[in-house]
Design an enzyme around this catalytic site. Sequence first.
Site: not given
Ligand code: FNR
Length: 361
Positions: A79, A108, A131, A157, A229, A253, A284, A307-308
């Site tokens: 997400p 998300s 959340y 989360t 998470k 996160h 993740d 994620g990214r």
């Molecule tokens: C996130 N992540 C995140 N997690 C969540 O539970 N709710 C959210 O709305 C978001 N929003 C969010 C925005 C952006 C721009 C990023 C980069 C990350 C965290 C996401 O779910 C995840 O844990 C990480 O992105 C995993 O790491 P990598 O793959 O980005 O390295």
Amino acid sequence: MSSEPVNVNDFKELARLALPKMYYDFYSGGAEDEHTLRENIQAFYRITIRPRVLVDVSKVDMSTTILGHHISAPILVAPTAAHKLAFHEGELATARAAAAVKTIMVLSYSSTCSIEEVASSCNSVRFFQLYIFKRRDISALLVQRAERCGYKAIILTVDTPRLGRREADIKNKMIAPPVKSLEGLISIDVKSDQGSKLETYANEMLDASLSWEDIGWLRSITTLPILIKGVLTHEDATKAVEAGVDGIIVSNHGARQLDFAPATVSVLEEVVHAVKGKIPVLLDGGVRRGTDVFKALALGAQAVLIGRPVIYGLAAKGEEGVRTVMEMLKNELETSMALSGCPSIKDITRSHVRTHYDNLP
Ligand code: FNR
């Protein structure tokens, strides 16, 4: 970049070129000194693979099952917020891409398309990330809407009692776009000139008093499986099992919350051992290669989430970009499995990797 991207890292550069700096910084940045951001990736580098030879790998099957749902490979879409800042169709494009590669997308809470819009965009299995807010009625309503729209699990989360200090966003005075699913439900007047507007908004909404007892409240309002998470220790993994959740996502996160939290893959085994196989453990953070997926599975994860890289794919090439990113990771995983002597996911075992804490002859 002059040539076509050949790996997911190449998509990061394409995204940088495609996005306004404020948005690129928002997506790519982490908390404070970004130590954990670097570590999430570097911890994977410190793990090596112990390949076995002379195994029949003429067929490699990456398919697996998560909470009873069959998917083409153990790679899910994590997400992440605000996809419309990356591409005009936002989460609808991401959802279609995830469906095309036959995997699960976790939508998300902070999405720029609503729970309903994403549900009607394609027919695949989706989970919803939640959340818990000061206004419990709003969290409850979101859960009901996700249930009604056929989402198959709630991902709660738990690492965000307040927002981490993302300094790029503070400098850029980043403002998050409205959360589409909250339209008409709530309006928050963001007045502060301190920090990013994002931070002020999140801190107004989030319930920092949330504790283990509140998992019972969530359990009481939904029949959907609940995964938490943001677990990074064996103590919390044990509590999660006791609290009756249906799964754990080892996550920091994406290094956006607590800097100097451990790299996720470095604590995966600690969590897996505490859980003793009672519930699935996913991971993740920093997964950029098929070999990273392989390493996480060898250390006991049932699947990983991305994620990214998904956002970078979306920013660079829309739906096709997300599909390509996911396919690249799948292809790399397939190659890793073939070259390590693992024709199926269940063949990937602890003995296929070596960590710095292993004492091998
Ligand atoms: C996130 N992540 C995140 N997690 C969540 O539970 N709710 C959210 O709305 C978001 N929003 C969010 C925005 C952006 C721009 C990023 C980069 C990350 C965290 C996401 O779910 C995840 O844990 C990480 O992105 C995993 O790491 P990598 O793959 O980005 O390295």
